[in-house]
Scaffold this motif. Structure first.
Motif, PDB file in Angstrom:
ATOM      1  N   UNK A  16       1.389  -1.200   0.485  1.00  0.00           N
ATOM      2  CA  UNK A  16      -0.344  -0.477   0.136  1.00  0.00           C
ATOM      3  C   UNK A  16       0.945   1.055   0.283  1.00  0.00           C
ATOM      4  N   UNK A  17       0.595   2.316  -0.223  1.00  0.00           N
ATOM      5  CA  UNK A  17       1.255   3.658  -0.147  1.00  0.00           C
ATOM      6  C   UNK A  17       1.597   3.740   1.152  1.00  0.00           C
ATOM      7  N   UNK A  18       0.384   3.868   1.805  1.00  0.00           N
ATOM      8  CA  UNK A  18       0.429   4.194   3.613  1.00  0.00           C
ATOM      9  C   UNK A  18       0.705   2.870   4.326  1.00  0.00           C
ATOM     10  N   UNK A  19       1.120   2.597   5.176  1.00  0.00           N
ATOM     11  CA  UNK A  19       0.857   2.263   6.299  1.00  0.00           C
ATOM     12  C   UNK A  19       0.769   2.709   7.913  1.00  0.00           C
ATOM     13  N   UNK A  20      -0.576   2.948   8.267  1.00  0.00           N
ATOM     14  CA  UNK A  20      -1.406   3.675   9.692  1.00  0.00           C
ATOM     15  C   UNK A  20      -1.059   3.421  10.367  1.00  0.00           C
ATOM     16  N   UNK A  21      -1.225   2.862  11.277  1.00  0.00           N
ATOM     17  CA  UNK A  21      -0.934   2.422  12.587  1.00  0.00           C
ATOM     18  C   UNK A  21      -1.640   3.368  13.535  1.00  0.00           C
ATOM     19  N   UNK A  22      -3.100   2.795  14.203  1.00  0.00           N
ATOM     20  CA  UNK A  22      -4.274   3.743  14.876  1.00  0.00           C
ATOM     21  C   UNK A  22      -4.368   2.875  16.455  1.00  0.00           C
ATOM     22  N   UNK A  30       4.468   3.370  17.325  1.00  0.00           N
ATOM     23  CA  UNK A  30       5.110   4.808  17.177  1.00  0.00           C
ATOM     24  C   UNK A  30       6.445   3.363  17.290  1.00  0.00           C
ATOM     25  N   UNK A  31       6.786   2.655  18.757  1.00  0.00           N
ATOM     26  CA  UNK A  31       7.416   1.691  17.877  1.00  0.00           C
ATOM     27  C   UNK A  31       7.469   0.243  17.037  1.00  0.00           C
ATOM     28  N   UNK A  32       6.613   0.175  17.606  1.00  0.00           N
ATOM     29  CA  UNK A  32       6.127  -1.253  15.821  1.00  0.00           C
ATOM     30  C   UNK A  32       5.851  -0.175  14.600  1.00  0.00           C
ATOM     31  N   UNK A  33       5.822   0.875  14.548  1.00  0.00           N
ATOM     32  CA  UNK A  33       5.862   1.410  13.413  1.00  0.00           C
ATOM     33  C   UNK A  33       7.136   2.129  12.665  1.00  0.00           C
ATOM     34  N   UNK A  34       8.494   2.010  13.476  1.00  0.00           N
ATOM     35  CA  UNK A  34       9.493   2.096  13.638  1.00  0.00           C
ATOM     36  C   UNK A  34       9.569   0.787  12.846  1.00  0.00           C
ATOM     37  N   UNK A  35      10.223  -0.082  13.702  1.00  0.00           N
ATOM     38  CA  UNK A  35      10.881  -1.741  12.970  1.00  0.00           C
ATOM     39  C   UNK A  35      10.073  -1.470  11.913  1.00  0.00           C
ATOM     40  N   UNK A  36       8.681  -1.735  10.906  1.00  0.00           N
ATOM     41  CA  UNK A  36       8.011  -2.247  10.713  1.00  0.00           C
ATOM     42  C   UNK A  36       8.577  -1.261   8.845  1.00  0.00           C
ATOM     43  N   UNK A  44       9.800   6.840   8.034  1.00  0.00           N
ATOM     44  CA  UNK A  44       8.119   6.540   9.486  1.00  0.00           C
ATOM     45  C   UNK A  44       7.901   7.923  10.036  1.00  0.00           C
ATOM     46  N   UNK A  45       6.602   8.098  10.094  1.00  0.00           N
ATOM     47  CA  UNK A  45       6.308   9.390  10.524  1.00  0.00           C
ATOM     48  C   UNK A  45       5.263   9.317  11.886  1.00  0.00           C
ATOM     49  N   UNK A  46       5.646  10.116  13.014  1.00  0.00           N
ATOM     50  CA  UNK A  46       4.795   9.919  14.669  1.00  0.00           C
ATOM     51  C   UNK A  46       3.861  11.140  14.581  1.00  0.00           C
ATOM     52  N   UNK A  47       2.782  11.142  13.946  1.00  0.00           N
ATOM     53  CA  UNK A  47       2.187  12.199  13.399  1.00  0.00           C
ATOM     54  C   UNK A  47       2.059  13.085  14.965  1.00  0.00           C
ATOM     55  N   UNK A  48       2.284  12.653  16.006  1.00  0.00           N
ATOM     56  CA  UNK A  48       2.293  13.394  17.276  1.00  0.00           C
ATOM     57  C   UNK A  48       3.410  14.604  17.388  1.00  0.00           C
ATOM     58  N   UNK A  49       4.646  13.890  16.957  1.00  0.00           N
ATOM     59  CA  UNK A  49       6.062  14.208  16.509  1.00  0.00           C
ATOM     60  C   UNK A  49       5.872  15.072  16.014  1.00  0.00           C
ATOM     61  N   UNK A 179       8.427  -6.210  17.520  1.00  0.00           N
ATOM     62  CA  UNK A 179       8.993  -7.019  16.384  1.00  0.00           C
ATOM     63  C   UNK A 179       7.715  -8.239  15.996  1.00  0.00           C
ATOM     64  N   UNK A 180       7.301  -9.175  16.604  1.00  0.00           N
ATOM     65  CA  UNK A 180       6.377 -10.082  16.802  1.00  0.00           C
ATOM     66  C   UNK A 180       5.123  -9.115  15.706  1.00  0.00           C
ATOM     67  N   UNK A 181       4.408  -8.123  16.441  1.00  0.00           N
ATOM     68  CA  UNK A 181       3.477  -7.033  15.426  1.00  0.00           C
ATOM     69  C   UNK A 181       4.226  -6.534  14.271  1.00  0.00           C
ATOM     70  N   UNK A 182       4.970  -5.926  14.346  1.00  0.00           N
ATOM     71  CA  UNK A 182       5.959  -5.377  12.986  1.00  0.00           C
ATOM     72  C   UNK A 182       5.651  -6.752  11.984  1.00  0.00           C
ATOM     73  N   UNK A 183       6.121  -8.364  11.859  1.00  0.00           N
ATOM     74  CA  UNK A 183       6.261  -9.563  11.375  1.00  0.00           C
ATOM     75  C   UNK A 183       4.821  -9.749  10.668  1.00  0.00           C
ATOM     76  N   UNK A 184       3.864  -9.574  11.904  1.00  0.00           N
ATOM     77  CA  UNK A 184       2.512  -9.950  11.373  1.00  0.00           C
ATOM     78  C   UNK A 184       2.017  -8.628  10.456  1.00  0.00           C
TER      79      UNK A 184
END
Length: 189
Positions: A16-22, A30-36, A44-49, A179-184
């Motif tokens: 996909x063009x983007x993967x959005x973590x909500x 944030x942690x999962x997003x950076x790994x992914x 990677x972008x953290x919208x709060x940051x 890491x497991x979540x990013x892998x899933x």
């Protein structure tokens, strides 16, 4: 060599063009997003940051000085920009899902993943995070007399239907490493 390039191009085309973590606070977006992002090769972008950079202060400071309405308007403006961004893993703030018009536009061309956790785990993670007070202001006025558990339970009850309806994939985070979540997530692509 030619086949290797072709395989890499095919993989990039199927993503996909983007993967959005909500999800709510402290679910690991944030942690999962950076790994992914490292695994896939996306930015990677953290919208709060990003919002803190734009506002020139922490979210807590922005809410204390300007109020939630100001913060939410800044959040809405950023969300409206994101549909044009590509090759991104985006960790959104827990309340970003409240901006339904912008959220629906952002979903186009995106895979939206809801990282879900239970109330007890959320409270435990928030208590362990030394930056909670700075980064996560109270969601309601303290005069309402709600303790943090009551406040979080009430907000979760309001947002869970939005998370459910606004996501393509739901992952429970209890007992799983980032890491497991990013892998899933990667495994679903």
């Amino acid at each position: 060599m030619k086949n290797q390039v072709s395989e890499q191009q095919q993989e990039q085309q199927r993503l996909p063009q983007r993967i959005i973590l909500t999800g709510f606070r402290a679910t690991g977006k944030t942690v999962v997003g950076k790994i992914l992002a490292q695994v896939i090769g996306f930015h990677f972008l953290d919208t709060d940051q990003k919002l803190c950079q734009r506002m020139g202060c922490s979210i807590t400071e922005a809410v204390q000085v300007q109020g939630w309405q100001y913060f939410r308007s800044q959040e809405r403006a950023l969300l409206s920009e994101l549909p044009s961004w590509e090759k991104m893993i985006i960790a959104t703030g827990g309340g970003a899902i409240l901006h339904q018009e912008e959220w629906q536009e952002l979903r186009r061309g995106s895979l939206v993943v809801w990282l879900r956790t239970d109330l007890a785990t959320t409270l435990s993670r928030l208590a362990l995070d030394q930056k909670t007070d700075e980064q996560r202001p109270a969601l309601k006025k303290q005069e309402e007399g709600q303790n943090p558990a009551q406040e979080i339970a009430a907000v979760l009850a309001e947002r869970e239907p939005l998370y459910r309806a606004g996501s393509d994939l739901v992952l429970d985070t209890e007992g799983k490493t980032p890491e497991e979540l990013a892998g899933e997530i990667y495994g679903t692509l």
